[in-house]
Design a protein around this motif. Structure first.
Motif, PDB file in Angstrom:
ATOM      1  N   VAL A   1       0.670  -1.333   0.214  1.00 13.13           N
ATOM      2  CA  VAL A   1       0.337  -0.077   0.039  1.00 13.13           C
ATOM      3  C   VAL A   1       0.950   1.027   0.119  1.00 13.13           C
ATOM      4  O   VAL A   1       1.031   1.839  -0.825  1.00 13.13           O
ATOM      5  CB  VAL A   1      -0.986   0.232   0.837  1.00 13.13           C
ATOM      6  CG1 VAL A   1      -1.422   1.082   1.471  1.00 13.13           C
ATOM      7  CG2 VAL A   1      -2.182  -1.110   1.262  1.00 13.13           C
TER       8      VAL A   1
ATOM      9  N   ILE B   1       0.035   1.416  -3.691  1.00 13.23           N
ATOM     10  CA  ILE B   1      -0.993   1.514  -3.885  1.00 13.23           C
ATOM     11  C   ILE B   1      -1.476   3.698  -4.357  1.00 13.23           C
ATOM     12  O   ILE B   1      -1.777   4.353  -4.363  1.00 13.23           O
ATOM     13  CB  ILE B   1      -2.132   0.701  -3.301  1.00 13.23           C
ATOM     14  CG1 ILE B   1      -1.806  -0.513  -3.462  1.00 13.23           C
ATOM     15  CG2 ILE B   1      -3.218   1.905  -3.510  1.00 13.23           C
ATOM     16  CD1 ILE B   1      -2.914  -1.370  -2.876  1.00 13.23           C
ATOM     17  N   TYR B   2      -1.406   3.521  -3.023  1.00 18.66           N
ATOM     18  CA  TYR B   2      -0.683   5.160  -1.936  1.00 18.66           C
ATOM     19  C   TYR B   2      -0.492   6.054  -3.639  1.00 18.66           C
ATOM     20  O   TYR B   2      -1.222   7.342  -3.909  1.00 18.66           O
ATOM     21  CB  TYR B   2      -0.868   5.927  -0.554  1.00 18.66           C
ATOM     22  CG  TYR B   2      -1.647   4.915   0.181  1.00 18.66           C
ATOM     23  CD1 TYR B   2      -2.553   4.646  -0.057  1.00 18.66           C
ATOM     24  CD2 TYR B   2      -1.592   5.265   2.252  1.00 18.66           C
ATOM     25  CE1 TYR B   2      -3.672   4.511   1.053  1.00 18.66           C
ATOM     26  CE2 TYR B   2      -2.515   4.315   2.390  1.00 18.66           C
ATOM     27  CZ  TYR B   2      -3.245   3.916   1.864  1.00 18.66           C
ATOM     28  OH  TYR B   2      -4.707   3.850   3.214  1.00 18.66           O
TER      29      TYR B   2
ATOM     30  N   TRP C   1     -12.352   3.952  -9.734  1.00 17.92           N
ATOM     31  CA  TRP C   1     -11.294   3.424  -8.779  1.00 17.92           C
ATOM     32  C   TRP C   1     -10.989   3.332  -7.351  1.00 17.92           C
ATOM     33  O   TRP C   1     -11.193   2.165  -7.013  1.00 17.92           O
ATOM     34  CB  TRP C   1      -9.640   3.843  -9.929  1.00 17.92           C
ATOM     35  CG  TRP C   1      -9.114   3.035  -9.462  1.00 17.92           C
ATOM     36  CD1 TRP C   1      -8.986   1.572 -10.079  1.00 17.92           C
ATOM     37  CD2 TRP C   1      -8.411   2.754  -8.272  1.00 17.92           C
ATOM     38  NE1 TRP C   1      -7.967   0.505  -9.390  1.00 17.92           N
ATOM     39  CE2 TRP C   1      -7.822   1.784  -7.941  1.00 17.92           C
ATOM     40  CE3 TRP C   1      -8.212   3.368  -6.904  1.00 17.92           C
ATOM     41  CZ2 TRP C   1      -6.464   1.132  -7.129  1.00 17.92           C
ATOM     42  CZ3 TRP C   1      -7.182   3.166  -6.305  1.00 17.92           C
ATOM     43  CH2 TRP C   1      -6.391   2.473  -5.942  1.00 17.92           C
ATOM     44  N   HIS C   2     -11.462   4.052  -6.851  1.00 13.64           N
ATOM     45  CA  HIS C   2     -11.237   4.577  -5.354  1.00 13.64           C
ATOM     46  C   HIS C   2     -12.086   3.284  -4.551  1.00 13.64           C
ATOM     47  O   HIS C   2     -12.400   3.323  -3.352  1.00 13.64           O
ATOM     48  CB  HIS C   2     -11.242   6.069  -4.428  1.00 13.64           C
ATOM     49  CG  HIS C   2     -10.472   6.029  -3.412  1.00 13.64           C
ATOM     50  ND1 HIS C   2     -11.686   6.185  -2.044  1.00 13.64           N
ATOM     51  CD2 HIS C   2      -9.394   5.825  -2.559  1.00 13.64           C
ATOM     52  CE1 HIS C   2     -10.560   6.828  -1.586  1.00 13.64           C
ATOM     53  NE2 HIS C   2      -9.463   6.458  -1.067  1.00 13.64           N
TER      54      HIS C   2
ATOM     55  N   TYR D   1     -11.591   0.484  -4.710  1.00 11.36           N
ATOM     56  CA  TYR D   1     -10.342  -0.109  -4.294  1.00 11.36           C
ATOM     57  C   TYR D   1     -10.686   0.036  -3.225  1.00 11.36           C
ATOM     58  O   TYR D   1     -10.677  -1.192  -1.754  1.00 11.36           O
ATOM     59  CB  TYR D   1      -9.519   1.347  -4.140  1.00 11.36           C
ATOM     60  CG  TYR D   1      -8.526   0.742  -3.663  1.00 11.36           C
ATOM     61  CD1 TYR D   1      -6.818   0.422  -3.515  1.00 11.36           C
ATOM     62  CD2 TYR D   1      -8.288   1.604  -1.970  1.00 11.36           C
ATOM     63  CE1 TYR D   1      -6.185  -0.015  -1.994  1.00 11.36           C
ATOM     64  CE2 TYR D   1      -7.511   1.927  -1.179  1.00 11.36           C
ATOM     65  CZ  TYR D   1      -6.767   0.753  -0.802  1.00 11.36           C
ATOM     66  OH  TYR D   1      -5.527   0.965   0.157  1.00 11.36           O
TER      67      TYR D   1
ATOM     68  N   ASN E   1     -12.710  -3.606  -2.224  1.00  7.77           N
ATOM     69  CA  ASN E   1     -12.194  -4.973  -2.354  1.00  7.77           C
ATOM     70  C   ASN E   1     -11.164  -5.129  -1.468  1.00  7.77           C
ATOM     71  O   ASN E   1     -11.101  -6.178  -0.798  1.00  7.77           O
ATOM     72  CB  ASN E   1     -11.296  -4.381  -3.966  1.00  7.77           C
ATOM     73  CG  ASN E   1     -13.143  -5.151  -4.726  1.00  7.77           C
ATOM     74  OD1 ASN E   1     -13.626  -5.515  -4.408  1.00  7.77           O
ATOM     75  ND2 ASN E   1     -12.035  -4.725  -5.955  1.00  7.77           N
ATOM     76  N   ILE E   2     -10.330  -4.294  -0.884  1.00  7.59           N
ATOM     77  CA  ILE E   2      -9.079  -4.070  -0.097  1.00  7.59           C
ATOM     78  C   ILE E   2      -9.472  -4.367   1.425  1.00  7.59           C
ATOM     79  O   ILE E   2      -8.652  -5.493   2.186  1.00  7.59           O
ATOM     80  CB  ILE E   2      -8.353  -3.103   0.796  1.00  7.59           C
ATOM     81  CG1 ILE E   2      -7.187  -2.814   0.564  1.00  7.59           C
ATOM     82  CG2 ILE E   2      -8.810  -1.317   0.756  1.00  7.59           C
ATOM     83  CD1 ILE E   2      -6.513  -3.543  -0.097  1.00  7.59           C
TER      84      ILE E   2
ATOM     85  N   HIS F   1      -9.545   8.651   3.853  1.00  8.76           N
ATOM     86  CA  HIS F   1     -10.204   8.006   2.403  1.00  8.76           C
ATOM     87  C   HIS F   1     -11.589   8.485   1.521  1.00  8.76           C
ATOM     88  O   HIS F   1     -11.821   8.616   0.798  1.00  8.76           O
ATOM     89  CB  HIS F   1     -10.696   6.726   2.441  1.00  8.76           C
ATOM     90  CG  HIS F   1      -8.705   5.617   2.628  1.00  8.76           C
ATOM     91  ND1 HIS F   1      -8.604   5.185   1.071  1.00  8.76           N
ATOM     92  CD2 HIS F   1      -8.410   5.367   3.240  1.00  8.76           C
ATOM     93  CE1 HIS F   1      -7.458   5.374   1.019  1.00  8.76           C
ATOM     94  NE2 HIS F   1      -7.018   4.937   2.339  1.00  8.76           N
TER      95      HIS F   1
END
Length: 137
Positions: free
Chosen positions: A24, A28-29, A43-44, A47, A50-51, A101
């Motif tokens: 991450v 990822i970040y 997409w976020h 993400y 799913n994460i 987030h």
């Protein structure tokens, strides 16, 4: 060094979280800052959904195993430290990173916020790495 089944399971959750948090942090970040505003929101959301399927079982397992090992050890100091560090990961995730987030979702894209997420996340990288190392020694 020999481990009980519970210590081995705890170590496996620790290793899983360390691998995940380093991915991450390093992949990822930083990628968040390279999206277009139009595609970032979609997409976020994917993400974040799913994460959760990866992070939640690992974090929950780590917390339960840390608590069990603390109790089973008669509240040994190393187990207390482990439990406090694991608890700090839950608190920081719930009180700081999840809201960050959510703010990214509201703004749909914000490079300073992406940078803040990446720079402040080193805290979790260090703590989860320390948790794993403490449970190896």
């Amino acid at each position: 060094m020999t481990f009980t089944i519970w210590e081995l399971l705890k170590l496996l959750t620790d290793v899983g979280l360390v691998v995940l948090i380093w991915m991450v942090q390093l992949v990822i970040y930083p990628s968040f800052c390279h999206y277009e505003k139009s595609g970032f929101d979609r997409w976020h959301r994917i993400y974040m959904r799913n994460i959760t399927f990866i992070v939640l079982p690992l974090m929950l397992g780590q917390l339960l195993l840390s608590g069990y090992l603390l109790f089973d050890s008669g509240f040994a100091i190393m187990n207390m430290i482990d439990f406090i560090l694991v608890g700090s990961m839950w608190l920081s995730t719930a009180l700081f990173y999840k809201p960050l987030h959510e703010e990214l979702l509201k703004k749909q894209f914000d490079i300073p916020l992406c940078d803040k997420l990446t720079s402040t996340n080193w805290w979790r990288v260090v703590v989860w790495t320390v948790i794993m190392l403490l449970n190896i020694i």
